[in-house]
Design a protein around this motif. Structure first.
Motif, PDB file in Angstrom:
ATOM      1  N   ASN A   1       4.577  -1.319 -18.909  1.00 11.31           N
ATOM      2  CA  ASN A   1       5.195  -0.277 -19.740  1.00 11.31           C
ATOM      3  C   ASN A   1       6.649   0.010 -19.349  1.00 11.31           C
ATOM      4  N   ASP A   2       7.328  -1.029 -18.846  1.00 13.17           N
ATOM      5  CA  ASP A   2       8.744  -0.867 -18.495  1.00 13.17           C
ATOM      6  C   ASP A   2       8.981   0.264 -17.503  1.00 13.17           C
ATOM      7  N   PHE A   3       8.076   0.424 -16.553  1.00 14.70           N
ATOM      8  CA  PHE A   3       8.207   1.527 -15.606  1.00 14.70           C
ATOM      9  C   PHE A   3       9.440   1.356 -14.720  1.00 14.70           C
ATOM     10  N   ASP A   4       9.895   0.116 -14.562  1.00 16.47           N
ATOM     11  CA  ASP A   4      11.102  -0.099 -13.754  1.00 16.47           C
ATOM     12  C   ASP A   4      12.264   0.760 -14.251  1.00 16.47           C
ATOM     13  N   ARG A   5      12.350   0.927 -15.557  1.00 15.75           N
ATOM     14  CA  ARG A   5      13.442   1.731 -16.130  1.00 15.75           C
ATOM     15  C   ARG A   5      13.023   3.164 -16.420  1.00 15.75           C
ATOM     16  N   ALA A   6      11.730   3.365 -16.661  1.00 14.03           N
ATOM     17  CA  ALA A   6      11.282   4.690 -17.106  1.00 14.03           C
ATOM     18  C   ALA A   6      10.818   5.596 -15.972  1.00 14.03           C
ATOM     19  N   GLY A   7      10.593   5.043 -14.777  1.00 14.53           N
ATOM     20  CA  GLY A   7      10.103   5.866 -13.679  1.00 14.53           C
ATOM     21  C   GLY A   7      11.041   7.015 -13.371  1.00 14.53           C
TER      22      GLY A   7
ATOM     23  N   ILE B   1       0.531   5.644   1.738  1.00 13.50           N
ATOM     24  CA  ILE B   1       0.289   6.079   0.361  1.00 13.50           C
ATOM     25  C   ILE B   1       1.453   5.669  -0.540  1.00 13.50           C
ATOM     26  N   ALA B   2       2.685   5.793  -0.033  1.00 17.37           N
ATOM     27  CA  ALA B   2       3.847   5.383  -0.821  1.00 17.37           C
ATOM     28  C   ALA B   2       3.782   3.890  -1.138  1.00 17.37           C
ATOM     29  N   ALA B   3       3.382   3.084  -0.163  1.00 13.45           N
ATOM     30  CA  ALA B   3       3.270   1.647  -0.394  1.00 13.45           C
ATOM     31  C   ALA B   3       2.197   1.346  -1.436  1.00 13.45           C
ATOM     32  N   THR B   4       1.087   2.084  -1.399  1.00 16.70           N
ATOM     33  CA  THR B   4       0.027   1.895  -2.384  1.00 16.70           C
ATOM     34  C   THR B   4       0.525   2.226  -3.786  1.00 16.70           C
ATOM     35  N   LEU B   5       1.242   3.326  -3.928  1.00 18.32           N
ATOM     36  CA  LEU B   5       1.775   3.711  -5.241  1.00 18.32           C
ATOM     37  C   LEU B   5       2.702   2.636  -5.807  1.00 18.32           C
ATOM     38  N   VAL B   6       3.561   2.098  -4.963  1.00 20.29           N
ATOM     39  CA  VAL B   6       4.490   1.059  -5.430  1.00 20.29           C
ATOM     40  C   VAL B   6       3.730  -0.185  -5.869  1.00 20.29           C
ATOM     41  N   ARG B   7       2.744  -0.603  -5.087  1.00 24.08           N
ATOM     42  CA  ARG B   7       1.981  -1.802  -5.446  1.00 24.08           C
ATOM     43  C   ARG B   7       1.210  -1.605  -6.742  1.00 24.08           C
TER      44      ARG B   7
ATOM     45  N   VAL C   1       1.722   0.700  -9.237  1.00 25.76           N
ATOM     46  CA  VAL C   1       2.507   1.023 -10.421  1.00 25.76           C
ATOM     47  C   VAL C   1       3.579  -0.024 -10.716  1.00 25.76           C
ATOM     48  N   LEU C   2       4.262  -0.490  -9.690  1.00 28.46           N
ATOM     49  CA  LEU C   2       5.374  -1.408  -9.895  1.00 28.46           C
ATOM     50  C   LEU C   2       4.991  -2.878  -9.747  1.00 28.46           C
ATOM     51  N   GLY C   3       3.899  -3.142  -9.061  1.00 28.44           N
ATOM     52  CA  GLY C   3       3.479  -4.521  -8.853  1.00 28.44           C
ATOM     53  C   GLY C   3       3.605  -4.935  -7.404  1.00 28.44           C
ATOM     54  N   GLU C   4       3.053  -6.097  -7.089  1.00 25.36           N
ATOM     55  CA  GLU C   4       2.960  -6.541  -5.711  1.00 25.36           C
ATOM     56  C   GLU C   4       4.281  -7.038  -5.135  1.00 25.36           C
ATOM     57  N   THR C   5       5.113  -7.670  -5.962  1.00 25.33           N
ATOM     58  CA  THR C   5       6.325  -8.290  -5.442  1.00 25.33           C
ATOM     59  C   THR C   5       7.546  -7.802  -6.214  1.00 25.33           C
ATOM     60  N   PRO C   6       8.741  -7.962  -5.627  1.00 25.21           N
ATOM     61  CA  PRO C   6       9.961  -7.526  -6.328  1.00 25.21           C
ATOM     62  C   PRO C   6      10.186  -8.228  -7.662  1.00 25.21           C
ATOM     63  N   THR C   7       9.590  -9.411  -7.841  1.00 25.36           N
ATOM     64  CA  THR C   7       9.804 -10.147  -9.095  1.00 25.36           C
ATOM     65  C   THR C   7       8.792  -9.781 -10.169  1.00 25.36           C
ATOM     66  N   THR C   8       7.811  -8.959  -9.796  1.00 30.50           N
ATOM     67  CA  THR C   8       6.787  -8.563 -10.759  1.00 30.50           C
ATOM     68  C   THR C   8       7.351  -7.519 -11.718  1.00 30.50           C
ATOM     69  N   SER C   9       7.091  -7.696 -12.986  1.00 35.89           N
ATOM     70  CA  SER C   9       7.495  -6.690 -13.978  1.00 35.89           C
ATOM     71  C   SER C   9       6.428  -5.608 -14.029  1.00 35.89           C
ATOM     72  N   SER C  10       6.841  -4.375 -13.911  1.00 32.45           N
ATOM     73  CA  SER C  10       5.875  -3.282 -13.944  1.00 32.45           C
ATOM     74  C   SER C  10       5.431  -3.041 -15.384  1.00 32.45           C
TER      75      SER C  10
END
Length: 316
Positions: free
Chosen positions: A217-223, A198-204, A206-215
């Protein structure tokens, strides 16, 4: 003590190194098998094992107790390779995902003179957390403090061997309970595998599939902290869990289907404009009850009658 029996631990992951630490109080020498040289070098620095080696036969030879902590996908080949080197009457502890599959593999690969017992701790506190002892000395070595540990013996396991395994786990701070292997697998899948999935699903999502993907609504900073806590299972995922999921696939599918059904029911209520509670308060109350029960001492817990195996006082 010069006449202490030898113990061997296979796999230098978190559980393997915890067993090494625990067994040092009762066994000598402790030998650790780890085929990955980088992991092996790190394990040597802990000092818990007298010898760290990639030589499986030499590690297992003459060991009274052998603890197998390798990933479930590697476990059958490891057991097959060690089978001819087990000492007669050895106690083989298998710790990890899939008790049912492990016992089936053991019947096919290990000699009948070995007593095979699956024993897997389900942790409550993280290593170094409030549940772990910080005191020094052999009496304080409790790497499984506040854990519960499921024990699933093979039908042919000697009662004394079962008692030794129970004593080892309890000496490490765990509360041991006996479970049918299939029942334990269902429990362990819900406790460990499902939260990681479930944690992996949430990350994919909300944050995107890969580390280079921009989430979005700027969730990378706002999470916030809620999202961080929900995905904490990915902070230090269990060793080999990607492959282990296939070992308990039937249980994983059953739990996933129940999660999907619950989310679909919530989705439908929102679509219908239903203003009745969606169950958050009730779930929060149930969680508080679970936390209280989980922290209760074993004497206060309501447990079924469990077999009491004979204890081998030689070690404990």
């Amino acid at each position: 003590m010069a006449d202490r029996p030898k113990a061997a631990v296979l796999g230098a992951g978190e559980i393997g190194t915890a067993f090494c630490e625990l067994l040092t109080t009762r066994f000598a020498p402790i030998e650790l098998w780890e085929p990955d040289p980088d992991i092996g070098r790190a394990a040597r620095k802990t000092g818990h094992a007298g010898r760290v080696s990639a030589d499986l036969a030499g590690t297992v030879s003459d060991a009274t107790v052998v603890v197998v902590t390798t990933g479930a996908s590697e476990r059958p080949s490891v057991m097959q390779d060690m089978a001819d080197h087990l000492t007669s009457g050895a106690v083989v502890i298998i710790s990890g995902t899939g008790h049912q599959r492990a016992l089936e593999d053991a019947v096919r690969t290990l000699p009948s003179h070995a007593s095979v017992i699956c024993a897997t701790p389900i942790a409550w506190t993280r290593p170094g957390g409030t549940g772990a002892s910080s005191a020094k000395g052999p009496s304080s070595v409790r790497p499984f403090a506040d854990a519960v540990a499921g024990i699933s013996p093979s039908p042919s396991a000697h009662p004394d061997a079962v008692g030794v395994v129970q004593a080892i786990l309890e000496a490490g701070g765990a509360t041991a309970f006996f479970a049918d292997p299939r029942e334990f697998d269902a429990l362990a899948t819900a406790a460990s595998v499902l939260p990681t999935l479930i944690a992996a699903t949430l990350v994919r999502v909300v944050l995107g599939e890969t580390p280079t993907t921009s989430s979005p609504n700027d969730f990378d900073r706002a999470g916030g902290i809620a999202f961080a806590e929900m995905t904490r299972a990915l902070e230090d995922p269990a060793q080999g869990i990607e492959g282990d999921v296939t070992i308990v696939s039937d249980h994983a599918l059953r739990w996933i289907e129940q999660v999907i059904a619950d989310l679909q029911a919530t989705r439908q209520k929102i679509l219908d404009g239903d203003t009745s509670p969606i169950g958050i308060d009730a779930a929060a109350s149930r969680r508080r009850q679970w936390i209280t029960t989980r922290k209760s001492s074993p004497e206060l817990a309501i447990l079924p009658d469990l077999p009491t195996p004979a204890r081998r006082r030689l070690f404990f």
